[in-house]
Write a protein that holds these residues in place. Structure first.
Motif, PDB file in Angstrom:
ATOM      1  N   ILE A  95      -2.266   7.571 -10.882  1.00 31.70           N
ATOM      2  CA  ILE A  95      -3.252   6.505 -11.047  1.00 31.70           C
ATOM      3  C   ILE A  95      -4.077   6.324  -9.779  1.00 31.70           C
ATOM      4  CG2 ILE A  95      -3.556   4.049 -11.537  1.00 31.70           C
ATOM      5  CD1 ILE A  95      -0.948   4.151 -13.119  1.00 31.70           C
ATOM      6  N   TYR A  96      -3.386   6.440  -8.618  1.00 33.04           N
ATOM      7  CA  TYR A  96      -4.048   6.287  -7.326  1.00 33.04           C
ATOM      8  C   TYR A  96      -3.848   7.567  -6.509  1.00 33.04           C
ATOM      9  CZ  TYR A  96      -3.904   1.337  -8.660  1.00 33.04           C
ATOM     10  OH  TYR A  96      -4.040   0.153  -9.328  1.00 33.04           O
ATOM     11  N   PRO A  97      -4.554   8.632  -6.834  1.00 31.74           N
ATOM     12  CA  PRO A  97      -4.332   9.932  -6.175  1.00 31.74           C
ATOM     13  C   PRO A  97      -4.722   9.966  -4.704  1.00 31.74           C
ATOM     14  CG  PRO A  97      -6.265  10.016  -7.584  1.00 31.74           C
ATOM     15  CD  PRO A  97      -5.608   8.707  -7.852  1.00 31.74           C
ATOM     16  N   ASP A  98      -5.512   8.994  -4.237  1.00 37.48           N
ATOM     17  CA  ASP A  98      -5.971   8.992  -2.839  1.00 37.48           C
ATOM     18  C   ASP A  98      -5.015   8.269  -1.899  1.00 37.48           C
ATOM     19  OD1 ASP A  98      -8.247  10.343  -3.656  1.00 37.48           O
ATOM     20  OD2 ASP A  98      -9.368   8.486  -4.017  1.00 37.48           O
ATOM     21  N   LEU A  99      -3.969   7.641  -2.432  1.00 39.49           N
ATOM     22  CA  LEU A  99      -3.041   6.876  -1.594  1.00 39.49           C
ATOM     23  C   LEU A  99      -1.879   7.745  -1.134  1.00 39.49           C
ATOM     24  CD1 LEU A  99      -2.802   3.471  -3.520  1.00 39.49           C
ATOM     25  CD2 LEU A  99      -4.440   4.187  -1.759  1.00 39.49           C
ATOM     26  N   ASP A 100      -1.438   7.487   0.122  1.00 37.89           N
ATOM     27  CA  ASP A 100      -0.264   8.208   0.615  1.00 37.89           C
ATOM     28  C   ASP A 100       0.998   7.486   0.164  1.00 37.89           C
ATOM     29  OD1 ASP A 100       0.150   6.019   2.328  1.00 37.89           O
ATOM     30  OD2 ASP A 100      -0.895   6.991   4.000  1.00 37.89           O
ATOM     31  N   GLU A 101       2.163   7.992   0.577  1.00 35.23           N
ATOM     32  CA  GLU A 101       3.435   7.452   0.106  1.00 35.23           C
ATOM     33  C   GLU A 101       3.620   5.990   0.474  1.00 35.23           C
ATOM     34  OE1 GLU A 101       8.232   8.476   0.408  1.00 35.23           O
ATOM     35  OE2 GLU A 101       6.729   9.925   1.097  1.00 35.23           O
ATOM     36  N   ASP A 102       3.274   5.634   1.740  1.00 33.07           N
ATOM     37  CA  ASP A 102       3.436   4.238   2.171  1.00 33.07           C
ATOM     38  C   ASP A 102       2.481   3.320   1.410  1.00 33.07           C
ATOM     39  OD1 ASP A 102       5.384   4.984   3.963  1.00 33.07           O
ATOM     40  OD2 ASP A 102       3.988   5.202   5.648  1.00 33.07           O
ATOM     41  N   GLU A 103       1.275   3.780   1.181  1.00 30.41           N
ATOM     42  CA  GLU A 103       0.298   2.969   0.448  1.00 30.41           C
ATOM     43  C   GLU A 103       0.708   2.789  -1.007  1.00 30.41           C
ATOM     44  OE1 GLU A 103      -3.874   3.939   2.797  1.00 30.41           O
ATOM     45  OE2 GLU A 103      -3.046   5.429   1.394  1.00 30.41           O
ATOM     46  N   LEU A 104       1.325   3.827  -1.582  1.00 29.36           N
ATOM     47  CA  LEU A 104       1.797   3.712  -2.958  1.00 29.36           C
ATOM     48  C   LEU A 104       2.939   2.704  -3.068  1.00 29.36           C
ATOM     49  CD1 LEU A 104       1.756   7.454  -4.094  1.00 29.36           C
ATOM     50  CD2 LEU A 104       0.266   5.624  -4.918  1.00 29.36           C
ATOM     51  N   THR A 105       3.818   2.704  -2.053  1.00 28.06           N
ATOM     52  CA  THR A 105       4.913   1.727  -2.024  1.00 28.06           C
ATOM     53  C   THR A 105       4.366   0.315  -1.950  1.00 28.06           C
ATOM     54  OG1 THR A 105       6.380   3.317  -0.936  1.00 28.06           O
ATOM     55  CG2 THR A 105       6.984   0.996  -0.801  1.00 28.06           C
ATOM     56  N   ALA A 106       3.346   0.120  -1.124  1.00 27.62           N
ATOM     57  CA  ALA A 106       2.728  -1.195  -0.995  1.00 27.62           C
ATOM     58  C   ALA A 106       2.030  -1.596  -2.299  1.00 27.62           C
ATOM     59  CB  ALA A 106       1.734  -1.191   0.163  1.00 27.62           C
ATOM     60  N   LYS A 107       1.400  -0.607  -2.952  1.00 30.00           N
ATOM     61  CA  LYS A 107       0.721  -0.887  -4.215  1.00 30.00           C
ATOM     62  C   LYS A 107       1.716  -1.317  -5.292  1.00 30.00           C
ATOM     63  CE  LYS A 107      -3.088  -0.146  -5.007  1.00 30.00           C
ATOM     64  NZ  LYS A 107      -4.295  -1.021  -5.006  1.00 30.00           N
ATOM     65  N   LEU A 108       2.869  -0.645  -5.331  1.00 29.81           N
ATOM     66  CA  LEU A 108       3.889  -0.992  -6.314  1.00 29.81           C
ATOM     67  C   LEU A 108       4.391  -2.412  -6.094  1.00 29.81           C
ATOM     68  CD1 LEU A 108       5.556   0.046  -8.691  1.00 29.81           C
ATOM     69  CD2 LEU A 108       7.245   0.905  -7.072  1.00 29.81           C
ATOM     70  N   SER A 109       4.550  -2.796  -4.807  1.00 29.48           N
ATOM     71  CA  SER A 109       4.971  -4.161  -4.486  1.00 29.48           C
ATOM     72  C   SER A 109       3.919  -5.175  -4.927  1.00 29.48           C
ATOM     73  CB  SER A 109       5.230  -4.296  -2.987  1.00 29.48           C
ATOM     74  OG  SER A 109       6.274  -3.444  -2.567  1.00 29.48           O
ATOM     75  N   SER A 110       2.641  -4.804  -4.786  1.00 28.96           N
ATOM     76  CA  SER A 110       1.559  -5.699  -5.199  1.00 28.96           C
ATOM     77  C   SER A 110       1.537  -5.879  -6.710  1.00 28.96           C
ATOM     78  CB  SER A 110       0.208  -5.144  -4.717  1.00 28.96           C
ATOM     79  OG  SER A 110       0.169  -5.081  -3.299  1.00 28.96           O
ATOM     80  N   ILE A 111       1.887  -4.811  -7.442  1.00 30.36           N
ATOM     81  CA  ILE A 111       1.964  -4.912  -8.901  1.00 30.36           C
ATOM     82  C   ILE A 111       3.113  -5.817  -9.308  1.00 30.36           C
ATOM     83  CG2 ILE A 111       2.347  -3.611 -11.030  1.00 30.36           C
ATOM     84  CD1 ILE A 111       1.037  -1.199  -9.618  1.00 30.36           C
ATOM     85  N   GLU A 112       4.267  -5.646  -8.630  1.00 25.29           N
ATOM     86  CA  GLU A 112       5.445  -6.458  -8.945  1.00 25.29           C
ATOM     87  C   GLU A 112       5.207  -7.933  -8.666  1.00 25.29           C
ATOM     88  OE1 GLU A 112       9.172  -3.387  -8.254  1.00 25.29           O
ATOM     89  OE2 GLU A 112       8.359  -4.473  -6.539  1.00 25.29           O
ATOM     90  N   SER A 113       4.445  -8.230  -7.613  1.00 28.04           N
ATOM     91  CA  SER A 113       4.189  -9.622  -7.249  1.00 28.04           C
ATOM     92  C   SER A 113       3.061 -10.244  -8.063  1.00 28.04           C
ATOM     93  CB  SER A 113       3.847  -9.711  -5.756  1.00 28.04           C
ATOM     94  OG  SER A 113       2.603  -9.055  -5.483  1.00 28.04           O
ATOM     95  N   GLY A 114       2.314  -9.434  -8.769  1.00 27.33           N
ATOM     96  CA  GLY A 114       1.199  -9.940  -9.549  1.00 27.33           C
ATOM     97  C   GLY A 114      -0.110  -9.962  -8.784  1.00 27.33           C
ATOM     98  N   GLU A 115      -0.090  -9.526  -7.520  1.00 26.55           N
ATOM     99  CA  GLU A 115      -1.324  -9.485  -6.732  1.00 26.55           C
ATOM    100  C   GLU A 115      -2.320  -8.512  -7.354  1.00 26.55           C
ATOM    101  OE1 GLU A 115      -2.759  -8.393  -2.158  1.00 26.55           O
ATOM    102  OE2 GLU A 115      -0.629  -8.629  -2.636  1.00 26.55           O
ATOM    103  N   VAL A 116      -1.795  -7.373  -7.843  1.00 25.73           N
ATOM    104  CA  VAL A 116      -2.604  -6.446  -8.634  1.00 25.73           C
ATOM    105  C   VAL A 116      -2.279  -6.728 -10.100  1.00 25.73           C
ATOM    106  CG1 VAL A 116      -3.031  -4.037  -9.233  1.00 25.73           C
ATOM    107  CG2 VAL A 116      -2.655  -4.675  -6.845  1.00 25.73           C
ATOM    108  N   THR A 117      -3.281  -7.135 -10.864  1.00 25.44           N
ATOM    109  CA  THR A 117      -3.039  -7.502 -12.260  1.00 25.44           C
ATOM    110  C   THR A 117      -2.842  -6.256 -13.125  1.00 25.44           C
ATOM    111  OG1 THR A 117      -5.381  -7.495 -12.886  1.00 25.44           O
ATOM    112  CG2 THR A 117      -4.490  -9.531 -11.940  1.00 25.44           C
ATOM    113  N   ILE A 118      -2.243  -6.480 -14.281  1.00 27.69           N
ATOM    114  CA  ILE A 118      -2.036  -5.375 -15.224  1.00 27.69           C
ATOM    115  C   ILE A 118      -3.379  -4.821 -15.686  1.00 27.69           C
ATOM    116  CG2 ILE A 118      -1.108  -4.775 -17.495  1.00 27.69           C
ATOM    117  CD1 ILE A 118       1.063  -6.856 -17.051  1.00 27.69           C
ATOM    118  N   GLU A 119      -4.358  -5.709 -15.873  1.00 30.95           N
ATOM    119  CA  GLU A 119      -5.681  -5.259 -16.290  1.00 30.95           C
ATOM    120  C   GLU A 119      -6.303  -4.342 -15.236  1.00 30.95           C
ATOM    121  OE1 GLU A 119      -4.542  -8.289 -16.476  1.00 30.95           O
ATOM    122  OE2 GLU A 119      -4.481  -8.601 -18.654  1.00 30.95           O
TER     123      GLU A 119
END
Length: 221
Positions: free
Chosen positions: A28-52
């Motif tokens: 989904i996010y091919p430009d992100l490195d491993e650390d950025e992907l981990t942070a993105k996953l945390s943002s999804i879990e917290s609701g900071e990044v919405t499902i939409e």
């Protein structure tokens, strides 16, 4: 006899589920490195990044979600508020759940029983050696073997028998002739024994056969 049909017009909550794994997230996010992907996953879990927002990013990168259906909640059936209508029906209005198919093969060695399509298909060359998928040699014989122990299979619940030899089996094993002109032996249209090429006839089940089939079906429920 008259068939009456009742329709209940419900609203349904169909629930599906899909797990976001690190592998999917990297698509989904091919430009992100491993650390950025981990942070993105945390943002999804917290609701900071919405499902939409996640779905939109997946759509932009052509990532499809293989949603797995979980359940269908006919919530108006529980709470009421649905419309009802009636009409006259016919034989096509009746829908019956088909009974599970009886096994038509059993292993000659172990206790496995099942359908022919569940068997293991193995190719052999003219010397009787197994031809694997990577071999360039075309198999000359295809045999169905037990998927549990690779032993030969026996037919059960016979529907056809040869009029000449002792062969018995089902309609999936017979040799079908569709045209006398196209058949190399110029046989009349019909079903023929796979062993001796003689005609086969349908096996008419006896009362005992039907009772045994019913008993076998009851064991499945």
């Amino acid at each position: 006899m008259v068939t009456l049909v009742k329709h209940e017009w419900h609203q349904v909550d169909s629930q599906f589920a899909f797990e976001i794994t690190p592998e999917i997230l990297s698509e989904i996010y091919p430009d992100l490195d491993e650390d950025e992907l981990t942070a993105k996953l945390s943002s999804i879990e917290s609701g900071e990044v919405t499902i939409e927002e996640l779905l939109e990013a997946a759509n932009q990168n052509n990532v499809d979600f293989d949603w797995e259906r979980q359940n269908d909640d006919f919530w108006t059936e529980r709470k009421g508020g649905y419309d009802v209508s009636y009409e006259l029906g016919d034989e096509s209005s009746w829908k019956h759940e088909p009974a599970p198919p009886l096994p038509n093969r059993k292993c000659s060695h172990c206790r496995w029983e099942g359908q022919k399509y569940s068997a293991r298909y193995v190719g052999f060359d003219q010397d009787g050696k197994v031809v694997d998928d990577e071999s360039a040699i075309e198999p000359t014989v295809i045999k169905t073997l037990c998927p549990m122990c690779d032993s030969s299979l026996l037919s059960i619940n016979h529907t056809r028998k040869c009029i000449s030899c002792e062969w018995m089996g089902d309609d999936s094993e017979v040799e079908d002739v569709w045209s006398k002109d196209e058949d190399e032996r110029h046989r009349e249209e019909g079903e023929y024994c796979p062993l001796c090429a003689s005609r086969v006839e349908e096996v008419i089940p006896t009362t005992e056969d039907i009772e045994q089939a019913i008993a076998d079906l009851q064991k499945l429920f």
